[in-house]
Design an enzyme around this catalytic site. Structure first.
Site, short mmCIF file in Angstrom:
data_model
loop_
_atom_site.label_atom_id
_atom_site.label_comp_id
_atom_site.label_asym_id
_atom_site.label_seq_id
_atom_site.Cartn_x
_atom_site.Cartn_y
_atom_site.Cartn_z
N LYS A 33 1.14 -11.91 -4.33
CA LYS A 33 0.30 -11.80 -5.76
C LYS A 33 1.39 -12.93 -5.99
O LYS A 33 1.15 -14.12 -7.23
CB LYS A 33 -0.35 -11.05 -6.92
CG LYS A 33 -1.86 -10.22 -6.10
CD LYS A 33 -2.02 -9.68 -7.77
CE LYS A 33 -3.35 -8.51 -6.70
NZ LYS A 33 -4.00 -7.71 -8.38
N ASP A 37 -7.88 -10.84 -12.87
CA ASP A 37 -7.41 -9.04 -13.08
C ASP A 37 -7.76 -8.49 -14.62
O ASP A 37 -8.28 -7.39 -15.09
CB ASP A 37 -6.26 -8.97 -12.04
CG ASP A 37 -6.05 -8.88 -11.07
OD1 ASP A 37 -7.12 -8.29 -10.47
OD2 ASP A 37 -5.13 -8.53 -10.15
#
Ligand code: ATR
Length: 262
Positions: free
Chosen positions: A66, A102
């Site tokens: 990420k 997220d």
């Protein structure tokens, strides 16, 4: 050929993203292919670029890539900039765009549970990437106060120093895990302790009304302790589904309903 999507990570076998996106696609009448893509630990950039060069439309990014995805993007959403991590990629006008869904996933999961966020006081245990990614969306949802408690206090203090100006209406403070105490509305476990099987100890003088475990599918000592106090608890499956819905919305402009997939 159908529109191509993928989730990239290492490892990737455990990923639930393909089945979630296929389920959203079926529900919304969109045709797509969504595959798991294993990249070598030093092979993220090559694999990701090949995917888009071959006409891929959108890519989700999971552990441990990420931060690398964040570094590759030419255009970033504000929440991805603050998270310094990207889990959703797409090409637009020849430029690689990145977002991070997220944190909104966590907010949407807790909202679906009807846990009150507006004006709330939240304790987050852990000060890694998982915590960094949720601070801004929680603040946007109206959380009044966030305390970050970490085993290594300096990491929590660094996170507060990095993020406090991004969330001016939310009080952000750091606490050592050893000093854990106080009254909170919600406590969130954002450590990797449940994944390694280590126990987090929630002391008697720590009080809370709801407890959220970001991990899912593992026996969590954190959740066991919260359940012993008879407060509502949840594990991270809702967050997983909700972050996937948010990515689906970015790519397709249609938002499946979270409650249809829990
Ligand atoms: P992620 O990106 O998933 O947040 P990370 O950056 O490795 O992962 O961070 C893991 C977090 O879990 C850290 O806050 C870590 O605490 P330290 O900063 O002190 O290392 C926390 N953590 C991991 N195992 C733990 C344990 N057994 N007890 C308490 N905290 C733990």
């Amino acid at each position: 050929m159908r529109k191509q999507f993928a989730v990239i990570g290492h490892p990737i076998e455990h990923s639930r993203s393909p089945e979630l996106h296929q389920a959203f696609a079926q529900k919304t009448g969109i045709e797509l292919d969504y595959h798991k893509r294993l990249a070598a630990l030093d092979g993220f950039e090559t694999s990701m670029q090949r995917f888009f060069a071959e006409g891929g439309i959108g890519m989700n990014v999971t552990v441990p890539f990420k931060e690398q995805a964040f570094a590759q993007c030419q255009v970033l959403s504000p929440r991805a900039q603050i998270a310094q991590a990207v889990n959703t990629l797409w090409m637009q006008d020849g430029q690689l765009h990145g977002d991070n869904t997220d944190g909104q996933g966590l907010v949407d999961a807790m909202t679906a549970l009807e846990w009150p966020l507006q004006n709330s006081k939240i304790l987050i245990i852990g000060a890694g990437g998982a915590t960094r990614g949720v601070i801004y969306p929680l603040a946007q949802a109206g959380v009044k106060e966030i305390v970050i408690a970490n085993r290594t206090l300096a990491r929590a203090e660094q996170l507060v120093a990095d993020l406090h100006s991004a969330v001016p209406d939310t009080q952000l403070t750091a606490m050592a895990l050893d000093d854990l105490c106080g009254q909170f509305d919600i406590v969130i476990n954002a450590t990797s302790a449940s994944l390694t099987g280590d126990a987090l100890v929630l002391p008697e003088n720590l009080h809370f009304k709801y407890a959220y475990e970001m991990a899912y599918g593992k026996a969590s000592r954190f959740l066991q302790q919260a359940q012993a106090r008879h407060v509502p608890t949840a594990e991270g499956y809702g967050m997983l589904v909700a972050q996937a819905i948010e990515a689906f919305f970015i790519w397709h402009g249609i938002k499946p309903k979270l409650k249809d997939f829990l």
